[in-house]
Design a protein around this motif. Structure first.
Motif, PDB file in Angstrom:
ATOM      1  N   LEU A 196      -1.472  71.133  53.342  1.00 12.23           N
ATOM      2  CA  LEU A 196      -1.066  70.014  54.194  1.00 12.23           C
ATOM      3  C   LEU A 196       0.437  70.046  54.458  1.00 12.23           C
ATOM      4  O   LEU A 196       0.882  69.821  55.586  1.00 12.23           O
ATOM      5  CB  LEU A 196      -1.465  68.694  53.521  1.00 12.23           C
ATOM      6  CG  LEU A 196      -1.523  67.451  54.400  1.00 12.23           C
ATOM      7  CD1 LEU A 196      -2.443  67.663  55.592  1.00 12.23           C
ATOM      8  CD2 LEU A 196      -1.969  66.259  53.587  1.00 12.23           C
ATOM      9  N   TYR A 197       1.194  70.376  53.416  1.00 14.93           N
ATOM     10  CA  TYR A 197       2.646  70.485  53.560  1.00 14.93           C
ATOM     11  C   TYR A 197       3.002  71.513  54.637  1.00 14.93           C
ATOM     12  O   TYR A 197       3.823  71.253  55.509  1.00 14.93           O
ATOM     13  CB  TYR A 197       3.285  70.861  52.214  1.00 14.93           C
ATOM     14  CG  TYR A 197       4.740  71.239  52.345  1.00 14.93           C
ATOM     15  CD1 TYR A 197       5.715  70.260  52.435  1.00 14.93           C
ATOM     16  CD2 TYR A 197       5.132  72.572  52.386  1.00 14.93           C
ATOM     17  CE1 TYR A 197       7.059  70.591  52.566  1.00 14.93           C
ATOM     18  CE2 TYR A 197       6.460  72.925  52.521  1.00 14.93           C
ATOM     19  CZ  TYR A 197       7.422  71.929  52.610  1.00 14.93           C
ATOM     20  OH  TYR A 197       8.744  72.266  52.751  1.00 14.93           O
ATOM     21  N   PHE A 199       2.155  70.185  58.178  1.00  9.87           N
ATOM     22  CA  PHE A 199       3.140  69.182  58.620  1.00  9.87           C
ATOM     23  C   PHE A 199       4.478  69.840  58.950  1.00  9.87           C
ATOM     24  O   PHE A 199       5.120  69.504  59.938  1.00  9.87           O
ATOM     25  CB  PHE A 199       3.352  68.109  57.551  1.00  9.87           C
ATOM     26  CG  PHE A 199       2.187  67.176  57.359  1.00  9.87           C
ATOM     27  CD1 PHE A 199       1.181  67.053  58.307  1.00  9.87           C
ATOM     28  CD2 PHE A 199       2.094  66.413  56.216  1.00  9.87           C
ATOM     29  CE1 PHE A 199       0.122  66.183  58.123  1.00  9.87           C
ATOM     30  CE2 PHE A 199       1.034  65.537  56.015  1.00  9.87           C
ATOM     31  CZ  PHE A 199       0.034  65.428  56.973  1.00  9.87           C
ATOM     32  N   HIS A 238       6.170  69.853  62.547  1.00 11.41           N
ATOM     33  CA  HIS A 238       7.501  69.251  62.632  1.00 11.41           C
ATOM     34  C   HIS A 238       8.480  70.214  63.306  1.00 11.41           C
ATOM     35  O   HIS A 238       9.226  69.825  64.213  1.00 11.41           O
ATOM     36  CB  HIS A 238       7.993  68.862  61.237  1.00 11.41           C
ATOM     37  CG  HIS A 238       9.328  68.186  61.219  1.00 11.41           C
ATOM     38  ND1 HIS A 238       9.554  66.960  61.805  1.00 11.41           N
ATOM     39  CD2 HIS A 238      10.511  68.566  60.677  1.00 11.41           C
ATOM     40  CE1 HIS A 238      10.818  66.619  61.627  1.00 11.41           C
ATOM     41  NE2 HIS A 238      11.428  67.585  60.946  1.00 11.41           N
ATOM     42  N   VAL A 267       6.648  61.612  63.501  1.00 15.49           N
ATOM     43  CA  VAL A 267       5.378  61.506  62.765  1.00 15.49           C
ATOM     44  C   VAL A 267       5.285  62.588  61.694  1.00 15.49           C
ATOM     45  O   VAL A 267       5.008  62.298  60.521  1.00 15.49           O
ATOM     46  CB  VAL A 267       4.169  61.584  63.739  1.00 15.49           C
ATOM     47  CG1 VAL A 267       2.868  61.833  62.986  1.00 15.49           C
ATOM     48  CG2 VAL A 267       4.078  60.321  64.576  1.00 15.49           C
ATOM     49  N   PHE A 268       5.528  63.838  62.091  1.00 13.63           N
ATOM     50  CA  PHE A 268       5.375  64.926  61.119  1.00 13.63           C
ATOM     51  C   PHE A 268       6.551  65.004  60.143  1.00 13.63           C
ATOM     52  O   PHE A 268       6.374  65.415  58.992  1.00 13.63           O
ATOM     53  CB  PHE A 268       5.111  66.254  61.830  1.00 13.63           C
ATOM     54  CG  PHE A 268       3.764  66.251  62.500  1.00 13.63           C
ATOM     55  CD1 PHE A 268       2.606  66.209  61.741  1.00 13.63           C
ATOM     56  CD2 PHE A 268       3.656  66.227  63.875  1.00 13.63           C
ATOM     57  CE1 PHE A 268       1.353  66.163  62.341  1.00 13.63           C
ATOM     58  CE2 PHE A 268       2.420  66.189  64.491  1.00 13.63           C
ATOM     59  CZ  PHE A 268       1.265  66.156  63.720  1.00 13.63           C
ATOM     60  N   SER A 305       5.740  62.394  57.657  1.00 16.99           N
ATOM     61  CA  SER A 305       4.623  62.902  56.843  1.00 16.99           C
ATOM     62  C   SER A 305       5.142  63.824  55.740  1.00 16.99           C
ATOM     63  O   SER A 305       4.672  63.755  54.598  1.00 16.99           O
ATOM     64  CB  SER A 305       3.618  63.652  57.726  1.00 16.99           C
ATOM     65  OG  SER A 305       3.061  62.787  58.677  1.00 16.99           O
ATOM     66  N   ILE A 353       6.693  61.710  53.017  1.00 16.77           N
ATOM     67  CA  ILE A 353       5.674  61.068  52.174  1.00 16.77           C
ATOM     68  C   ILE A 353       5.036  62.078  51.217  1.00 16.77           C
ATOM     69  O   ILE A 353       4.914  61.818  50.019  1.00 16.77           O
ATOM     70  CB  ILE A 353       4.610  60.383  53.055  1.00 16.77           C
ATOM     71  CG1 ILE A 353       5.234  59.178  53.778  1.00 16.77           C
ATOM     72  CG2 ILE A 353       3.393  59.956  52.223  1.00 16.77           C
ATOM     73  CD1 ILE A 353       4.408  58.626  54.920  1.00 16.77           C
ATOM     74  N   VAL A 354       4.661  63.238  51.751  1.00 17.79           N
ATOM     75  CA  VAL A 354       4.024  64.262  50.924  1.00 17.79           C
ATOM     76  C   VAL A 354       4.955  64.739  49.807  1.00 17.79           C
ATOM     77  O   VAL A 354       4.515  65.003  48.688  1.00 17.79           O
ATOM     78  CB  VAL A 354       3.567  65.456  51.811  1.00 17.79           C
ATOM     79  CG1 VAL A 354       3.212  66.671  50.978  1.00 17.79           C
ATOM     80  CG2 VAL A 354       2.399  65.048  52.681  1.00 17.79           C
TER      81      VAL A 354
END
Length: 142
Positions: free
Chosen positions: A2-3, A6, A10, A65-66, A69, A72-73
Motif C-alpha cells: 500500500l505504501y 500511495f 503521489h 490525497v495520496f 495517505s 497516515i500509513v
C-alpha cells in the motif's frame, strides 16, 4: 504494498501538478502582452482554463490525497521534516489558488499586471519545488 502504491501515485500527481504550475505562469507572460478581445487573447483564456481545470486542479487534489495517505500509513504527523514540507506544500497550494485567481482576471479582462511581473512569479513554484525535494530527501531536524 500500500505504501508503494500511495508513493507512486503521489509522485505521478505531484509531477503533473508541478508541470502545470511551471507552465501556467509562463502562459500569463505571453497573455499579458496580447491585446484584449483579440483571437490570441481568447486562445490564452482557453489554454489557461483547460490547463487549470483538467490537469492542475485534479493533480492538486490527488497529490494531497495520496500525500496525506502516506502520512497516515507512516505516521509522519509529528516529524519535523514533514511539518516543514507540509508548510511548503501549503505555500504551493496558495500559489496555485493565486494562479486560478489570475486566470479569472484574464477571463474578465481586468488583469493589470505586465509580463515582467509574471516572469518574476514564474520562479515561485521552482523555488518551492526545490525546497520540498530537499526536505524530503534530507529530512532535516530529525
Amino acid at each position: 504494498m500500500l505504501y508503494n502504491l500511495f508513493k507512486t501515485l503521489h509522485i505521478i500527481f505531484f509531477t503533473t501538478w508541478m508541470a502545470g504550475l511551471f507552465y501556467l505562469p509562463r502562459i500569463f507572460v505571453y497573455h499579458s502582452s496580447s491585446k484584449k478581445k483579440s483571437e490570441e487573447y481568447k486562445t490564452f483564456i482557453i489554454m489557461e482554463k483547460k490547463l487549470l481545470n483538467y490537469i492542475m486542479n485534479p493533480s492538486l487534489i490527488l497529490t494531497w490525497v495520496f500525500g496525506l495517505s502516506l502520512v497516515i500509513v507512516n505516521n509522519y504527523f509529528y516529524a519535523t521534516w514533514f511539518l516543514l514540507k507540509f508548510f511548503l506544500v501549503i505555500l504551493m497550494t496558495a500559489f496555485h489558488i493565486y494562479c486560478a485567481k489570475i486566470t479569472k482576471e484574464f477571463e474578465k479582462e481586468i488583469n493589470t499586471k505586465n509580463h515582467k511581473y509574471f516572469r518574476l512569479i514564474n520562479e515561485i513554484p521552482t523555488i518551492l519545488f526545490v525546497l520540498i525535494v530537499l526536505v524530503v530527501v534530507f529530512k532535516p531536524f530529525d
